[in-house]
Design an enzyme around this catalytic site. Structure first.
Site, short mmCIF file in Angstrom:
data_model
loop_
_atom_site.label_atom_id
_atom_site.label_comp_id
_atom_site.label_asym_id
_atom_site.label_seq_id
_atom_site.Cartn_x
_atom_site.Cartn_y
_atom_site.Cartn_z
N ASP A 46 0.84 -1.19 0.00
CA ASP A 46 0.00 0.00 0.00
C ASP A 46 0.88 1.25 0.00
O ASP A 46 1.89 1.32 0.69
CB ASP A 46 -0.90 -0.02 1.24
CG ASP A 46 -2.02 1.01 1.15
OD1 ASP A 46 -2.28 1.51 0.04
OD2 ASP A 46 -2.65 1.28 2.19
N CYS A 56 -7.86 -1.95 -5.44
CA CYS A 56 -6.88 -2.20 -4.38
C CYS A 56 -7.66 -2.07 -3.08
O CYS A 56 -8.62 -2.80 -2.87
CB CYS A 56 -5.68 -1.25 -4.50
SG CYS A 56 -6.09 0.46 -4.86
N SER A 57 -7.31 -1.13 -2.23
CA SER A 57 -8.12 -0.88 -1.05
C SER A 57 -9.04 0.30 -1.28
O SER A 57 -10.26 0.19 -1.22
CB SER A 57 -7.24 -0.64 0.18
OG SER A 57 -8.02 -0.45 1.33
N GLN A 98 -1.55 7.48 -6.55
CA GLN A 98 -1.66 8.28 -5.34
C GLN A 98 -0.37 8.93 -4.88
O GLN A 98 -0.39 10.00 -4.28
CB GLN A 98 -2.22 7.40 -4.21
CG GLN A 98 -2.74 8.17 -3.01
CD GLN A 98 -3.54 7.29 -2.08
OE1 GLN A 98 -3.60 6.07 -2.25
NE2 GLN A 98 -4.16 7.90 -1.11
#
Length: 304
Positions: free
Chosen positions: A204, A237-238, A284
């Protein structure tokens, strides 16, 4: 951004400090502007004119894994039925960049698993790309939305979900391939098979140690599972932004450069700016942005 006339020239100049500085500057400026827009949208989310108002209405708010990662009204996926909300966005780059269609979505919550499978059925998806693990750093990142063992079934709304097969991808143990069948109670004679490719080694807010498992997964996706660009590939993903956006840029670029020898300008920058207009925070962090250049450059340098 640079004086390079083509993307190939840009890739060749990546080691130069001034080029790296320009790439960093582009990401930081776009990221800052996007985050400012996101804060403004959240502050005005109660207004009907807000571009994210649907995500804040009624029970929809509780269907968001993260309060600041939410779809825009204009391109959100709409489910059939009384409540049409799911935290998912239709994604399509400009035609000159890619013909591929995607759905970028968060990792399902325990109480949104049925919505996830409903979306998969209604959108006719053949592939699900999972880039997170259910638990990362002792934090829940994604519900285990598929059955635990081969042959087991779970009920997800009107759908029966069966795990038909599960095994590591050949020559790529970082990717687990799951074959999942869907049966709808309103269509008892119809079953569909969906393939989930689960990349287990992408941290992550980070990048993989090697690009090879991701490239192997993309090859499998486009050669055997979902070659038709018109059929959307579900990617999560999350939060459905960082690793998800990075995957989409690289997968789109591979398809583009398989047919074209070069691109006038900066492919990564153009794709990145397009993604940020379709879902906030896509790609991100800076490391993920740089990974796009590195992986695409690697494939161009090894293109036969």
């Amino acid at each position: 951004m640079t004086a390079a006339a083509s993307f190939r020239q840009l890739v060749e100049t990546l080691p130069q400090p001034l080029v790296q500085q320009a790439i960093h500057k582009t990401f930081i400026e776009e990221d800052q502007a996007d985050r400012e827009r996101m804060v403004q949208n959240l502050d005005q989310s109660d207004s009907k004119s807000s571009p994210i108002s649907d995500s804040q209405r009624g029970r929809n708010y509780d269907l968001n894994r993260y309060s600041n990662v939410i779809p825009f009204n204009h391109n959100r996926v709409r489910l059939q039925g009384k409540n049409d909300y799911i935290n998912a966005s239709h994604i399509q780059l400009p035609a000159e960049l890619s013909a591929n269609k995607y759905i970028a979505t968060q990792g399902p919550l325990n109480h949104s698993t049925g919505d996830f499978w409903q979306m998969t059925w209604e959108q006719g998806a053949l592939a699900i790309i999972m880039l997170a693990n259910p638990v990362e750093g002792r934090r829940n990142k994604c519900a285990t939305y598929w059955p635990a063992s081969i042959g087991q079934q779970i009920k997800a709304g009107d759908l029966t979900v069966t795990l038909a097969d599960e095994r590591p991808m050949q020559d790529c143990f970082a990717v687990i391939v799951r074959k999942i069948t869907l049966a709808h109670k309103l269509h008892p004679r119809v079953t569909r098979t969906v393939t989930q490719l689960h990349y287990t080694e992408w941290p992550d807010h980070g990048v993989p140690q090697s690009p090879l498992p991701m490239l192997r997964m993309m090859q499998e996706l486009r050669s055997r599972i979902s070659p038709n660009p018109e059929i959307p590939v579900i990617v999560h993903c999350s939060a459905g932004v960082g690793r998800t956006g990075t995957f989409i840029i690289i997968d789109s670029a591979l398809a583009y450069f398989a047919k074209n020898s070069d691109y006038e300008g900066d492919y990564v920058q153009d794709a990145f700016k397009s993604l940020r207009k379709q879902r906030s925070l896509m790609v991100q962090v800076l490391e993920q942005y740089l990974l796009c250049y590195q992986v695409i450059g690697y494939t161009l340098n090894n293109k036969q």
